[in-house]
Design a protein around this motif. Structure first.
Motif, PDB file in Angstrom:
ATOM      1  N   GLU A 151       0.629  -1.182  -0.477  1.00 30.35           N
ATOM      2  CA  GLU A 151       0.328  -0.075   0.333  1.00 30.35           C
ATOM      3  C   GLU A 151       0.658   1.192  -0.163  1.00 30.35           C
ATOM      4  O   GLU A 151       0.441   2.193  -0.474  1.00 30.35           O
TER       5      GLU A 151
ATOM      6  N   HIS B 206       1.776   1.628  -4.116  1.00 29.64           N
ATOM      7  CA  HIS B 206       0.914   1.932  -4.260  1.00 29.64           C
ATOM      8  C   HIS B 206       0.662   3.688  -3.992  1.00 29.64           C
ATOM      9  O   HIS B 206       0.504   4.801  -4.964  1.00 29.64           O
ATOM     10  N   ARG B 207       0.823   4.436  -2.456  1.00 26.13           N
ATOM     11  CA  ARG B 207       0.086   5.330  -1.989  1.00 26.13           C
ATOM     12  C   ARG B 207       1.533   6.319  -2.642  1.00 26.13           C
ATOM     13  O   ARG B 207       0.874   8.124  -3.004  1.00 26.13           O
TER      14      ARG B 207
ATOM     15  N   MET C 253       0.978   6.945  -6.317  1.00 29.10           N
ATOM     16  CA  MET C 253      -0.394   8.107  -6.204  1.00 29.10           C
ATOM     17  C   MET C 253      -0.178   9.538  -5.921  1.00 29.10           C
ATOM     18  O   MET C 253      -0.634  10.681  -6.680  1.00 29.10           O
TER      19      MET C 253
ATOM     20  N   PRO D 100       0.766  12.259 -10.185  1.00 26.06           N
ATOM     21  CA  PRO D 100      -0.004  13.996 -10.734  1.00 26.06           C
ATOM     22  C   PRO D 100       1.352  15.166 -10.580  1.00 26.06           C
ATOM     23  O   PRO D 100       1.205  15.527 -11.536  1.00 26.06           O
TER      24      PRO D 100
ATOM     25  N   THR E 235       3.370  13.793 -14.116  1.00 24.51           N
ATOM     26  CA  THR E 235       2.007  15.021 -14.685  1.00 24.51           C
ATOM     27  C   THR E 235       2.649  16.471 -15.162  1.00 24.51           C
ATOM     28  O   THR E 235       2.565  16.356 -15.873  1.00 24.51           O
TER      29      THR E 235
ATOM     30  N   ALA F 149       2.188   4.808 -15.608  1.00 25.35           N
ATOM     31  CA  ALA F 149       0.332   4.953 -16.282  1.00 25.35           C
ATOM     32  C   ALA F 149      -0.376   3.553 -16.401  1.00 25.35           C
ATOM     33  O   ALA F 149      -1.482   3.250 -16.044  1.00 25.35           O
TER      34      ALA F 149
ATOM     35  N   HIS G 128      -3.458   1.445 -14.481  1.00 31.25           N
ATOM     36  CA  HIS G 128      -4.019   0.799 -14.824  1.00 31.25           C
ATOM     37  C   HIS G 128      -4.675  -0.726 -14.215  1.00 31.25           C
ATOM     38  O   HIS G 128      -5.700  -1.366 -13.809  1.00 31.25           O
TER      39      HIS G 128
ATOM     40  N   VAL H 254      -5.552  -0.967 -10.543  1.00 33.55           N
ATOM     41  CA  VAL H 254      -7.079  -0.471 -10.746  1.00 33.55           C
ATOM     42  C   VAL H 254      -8.659  -1.702 -11.371  1.00 33.55           C
ATOM     43  O   VAL H 254      -9.241  -1.687 -10.758  1.00 33.55           O
TER      44      VAL H 254
END
Lengths: 442, 365
Positions: free
Chosen positions: B231, B234-235, B238, B242, B245, B280, B284, B287
């Motif tokens: 986790e 993943h966090r 996340m 952004p 990006t 990305a 995907h 998710v």
């Protein structure tokens, strides 16, 4: 996506002919390998048919995926969460149970209050409730895909109507747009006006390094009338009738020198910190004119095959002729050149909107979406079994902690059942320890 | 570099090494574990404070935003890694990741300190960098890289806790090969193809072997710690995604403002796009539950290698491009000679000029 990424990786690894020239490819890989790379299209990968095919496939994928999968999911945003049964709550990734000495109405009311204060939107019925937070995060794929589609639209508009180009323009000369680059399917129009370079200069730091380059430009129409004028510098472009002009590079272009009153233009080439012009006198001898700046004296060197190093002959200052042997040499002018990049990009507003959407989309993707399901079951004897479960795709452990905290707070005002056990289907009853309510996770 | 900067940098560097040893010692001694962890964390906080101070001091001394060359970016990266760890540590019990975060920061310091003196000096900016876009474009990228490093480290821990020790060993070999290539490329004169082969070949072989070595079944139960590191990884992604990006897009906006094009397929731009596509893909896959957690951890480690290639690899492995971090190797430029034969012929045709005319008047300066 993987193939596109791999292709881009190849393009990053191999110098591209269109950017750095064929000589760079040959220099890096040698004659044999470079000829293969050129033949396979790797040395100009971004214009190769197979890269364009991959981009086309990715575009189709984004468009179809957006309309078939992503956008339809928007409809589910307004669908309220279902009230789950005891068994369904037990099957959720995070779930807790506790038996309280209270009626179900007041227990639900306490849980509802705590969920609301934690930012959850609560829907309640007599024996159950649902809570949801971070619903905005569910918009992330939609917003990102709108951005991607807008980007495709912006790029298409630019490709069909825009143009661009680069031209080094010496002081006093003009920039015209006749040699602009544009796509094959172009339906745009080139401007009829041109730009005149009135002045151009370089500003230095004390160390002599370039601090900024400036150019004074005037836009003149085809009848000779002045349309607009302005000064540009790096990061400060000039805009006239939808065309942006950028200060891209700067240098010294040529020197005008006279030899016994015959004027000659000697082109300069950059040599690290200085510029130099070379004039071969015979097969073994060359004159070198070394120029440091537009105002500094020009050093004149000679180099023969027999000398290990060039030897300095003289220094030329503007307007002061010097005799070198029987030749009178005079420096008339050091002429700078400004590198002007220009472009017309009618799709830019759409592209900027696309960027805003993509950024908003990926930011929304970081928002965790939490769903909480609560069920109260009246056990008789004044006891209520409280069952709480939830679901989150992101930050599951953090969600579990939040859920646990909410439950502890909600149970704080009630006594818990003194013994374990329960009679409602699917409920496991957690006992208390030390007189405090202590929900346990299964 | 001022004395204050030197003291602060040394404080940060030494404290990153000290916190590493404190974390390591805490694993060795169960009796003192709790105390040593607190000490390690305190030293880490001190390291973060010193790093913040050194970045501010450098900015004040330079009179500009202090992020313009490799050395300064390394300071920011170390700041990002330590800050990211401390931030995640507030939500998650990730004490066992501490030694890795400290070691990563210490490696950045060591790498930075070995760079040539010119990198440590505050130098004036070239015209293209004199823009407010620099402070908008670069920090999100550097912080995103830091978050991706943390996600990679968490992925290592996740695999370790999931008893995929062989996969961890192979992935560590891949990382070692990548780091060795970057180190050799920065400090030694090694053929770029050897370096690129070491980086790419080592990564592919290492990750491929790690993938093969994963247990066939993903259904084996994982303990809480393994889930925790999964986790955390993943966090971190996340948070980093952004930022990456934003960094890529603001870079495009800056390029458009400076050169009139928001994308020019510069190697670094292209590599940033590849990294973006890589993460990305990770998101995907995650998710849509198309891959098990362990395989996703290997994807996160692959992402870390891509990040390394984007951040440090392109400059040290000889890819070139617009995004250089200032010179950290000597470069030799050979001049092209221009022959003005026509001029010579024109002048010589008068008989008024000859080679000797020029050479008789040699002067010394």
């Amino acid at each position: 996506m993987s193939l596109t990424a791999f292709t881009v990786l190849l393009g990053a690894w191999c110098p591209q002919e269109s950017q750095q020239g064929r000589a760079k490819v040959v220099e890096q890989f040698g004659e044999q390998v470079s000829s293969n790379l050129i033949a396979w299209g790797i040395a100009d990968i971004y214009h190769s048919p197979w890269f364009l095919f991959l981009i086309a496939m990715l575009t189709v994928n984004i468009v179809v995926g957006s309309f078939k999968k992503v956008f339809p999911k928007l409809r589910t945003l307004n669908v309220p969460l279902p009230f789950l049964t005891n068994r369904q709550i037990n099957e959720l990734p995070a779930h807790f149970q506790v038996v309280l000495v209270a009626d179900s109405r007041s227990v639900l009311s306490a849980v509802s209050k705590n969920l609301k204060s934690a930012g959850y939107r609560v829907e309640q019925r007599s024996d159950a409730l649902t809570g949801e937070s971070g619903k905005l995060g569910r918009l992330a794929p939609t917003v990102t895909h709108i951005g991607l589609l807008a980007l495709l639209l912006g790029v298409t508009v630019t490709s069909w109507t825009g143009f661009s180009g680069f031209q080094p323009v010496a002081l006093g000369e003009d920039l015209s747009f006749t040699n602009s680059e544009h796509s094959k399917l172009w339906i745009g129009k080139l401007p009829t006006w041109h730009l005149h370079v009135d002045a151009t200069r370089r500003e230095n730091y004390e160390s002599g390094d370039a601090k900024q380059w400036y150019s004074d430009l005037t836009a003149i129409d085809n009848k000779g009338a002045k349309l607009k004028s302005g000064e540009i510098s790096v990061n400060n472009p000039f805009t006239c009738e939808g065309v942006d002009v950028y200060q891209s590079s700067w240098g010294l272009d040529h020197i005008l020198v006279s030899f016994n009153d015959r004027w000659a233009r000697l082109n300069l080439s950059p040599m690290g910190g200085t510029y130099a012009a070379f004039m071969a006198l015979d097969e073994a001898t060359v004159l070198i004119f070394s120029v440091r700046s537009a105002v500094a004296p020009v050093k004149v060197f000679a180099k023969t095959a027999h000398w290990p190093e060039p030897r300095i002959l003289t220094m030329l200052v503007q307007g002061k002729p010097v005799d070198i042997g029987s030749v009178k040499v005079e420096l008339r002018k050091v002429v700078p050149v400004t590198g002007l990049q220009y472009k017309c990009d009618p799709g830019l507003p759409i592209t900027f909107c696309a960027f805003a959407f993509i950024i908003a989309g990926v930011l929304l993707a970081a928002v965790p979406h939490h769903q909480v399901f609560v069920k109260c079951t009246q056990l008789g004897g004044g006891l209520t079994a409280l069952q709480v479960g939830g679901f989150s795709r992101k930050a599951k452990r953090a969600f579990e902690q939040i859920l646990r905290r909410i439950l502890v707070k909600s149970c704080a005002g009630f006594d818990t059942a003194p013994t374990s056990g329960g009679d409602a289907e699917g409920i496991e009853v957690a006992t208390t320890s030390g007189g405090e309510t202590c929900p346990t996770s299964n | 570099m001022s004395d204050l900067q030197l003291v602060l940098t040394n404080t940060a560097g030494i404290s990153s090494v000290m916190s590493f040893w404190a974390f390591v010692s805490s694993s060795a001694s169960k009796r003192w574990q709790s105390l040593l962890l607190k000490v390690a964390l305190a030293i880490m906080v001190a390291c973060f404070a010193a790093l913040t101070a050194v970045i501010v001091a450098r900015g004040v001394e330079a009179g500009r935003f202090p992020l313009s060359n490799l050395y300064e970016s390394l300071l920011w990266s170390a700041w990002g890694v330590i800050g990211g760890y401390l931030l995640l540590g507030r939500t998650y019990d990730i004490r066992h990741l501490g030694w890795m975060a400290s070691l990563t920061a210490a490696t950045f310091f060591l790498y930075g300190s070995w760079l040539p003196a010119g990198q440590h000096e505050i130098k004036p900016l070239v015209p293209a960098l004199v823009s407010y876009w620099r402070q908008i474009h670069v920090p999100p990228l550097i912080v995103s890289y830091s978050m991706f490093f943390i996600s990679g480290l968490a992925a290592f821990m996740h695999l370790w806790q999931s008893n995929c020790r062989r996969s961890v060993a192979y992935a560590a070999l891949a990382l070692s090969a990548a780091l060795a290539a970057i180190g050799l490329g920065t400090f030694m004169d090694v053929n770029v193809f050897v370096l690129q082969g070491l980086f790419v070949g080592g990564s592919l072989i290492g990750l491929g072997s790690a993938w093969i070595a994963l247990p066939k079944s993903e259904t084996a139960a994982e303990d809480d710690k393994a889930k925790l590191y999964d986790e955390v990884g993943h966090r971190s992604i996340m948070v980093g995604f952004p930022l990456l990006t934003i960094g890529v897009i603001t870079g495009g906006l800056w390029a458009n403002h400076t050169w009139g094009t928001y994308w020019s397929w510069d190697p670094k731009e292209s590599m940033a796009l590849v990294t973006w596509l890589g993460y990305a893909t990770y998101i995907h896959l995650r998710v849509h539950h198309e891959m098990g957690d362990r395989k996703l951890s290997l994807v996160a480690i692959a992402g870390m290698l891509l990040t390394l290639l984007t951040y440090l690899g392109f400059n040290s492995l000889g890819f070139g491009g617009l995004h250089s971090y200032g010179k950290f190797k000597s470069e030799v430029t050979l001049p092209a000679v221009y022959h003005h034969k026509s001029l010579l012929q024109c002048l010589a045709s008068d008989g008024a000029i000859c080679v000797e005319c020029f050479l008789v008047s040699e002067v010394s300066v």
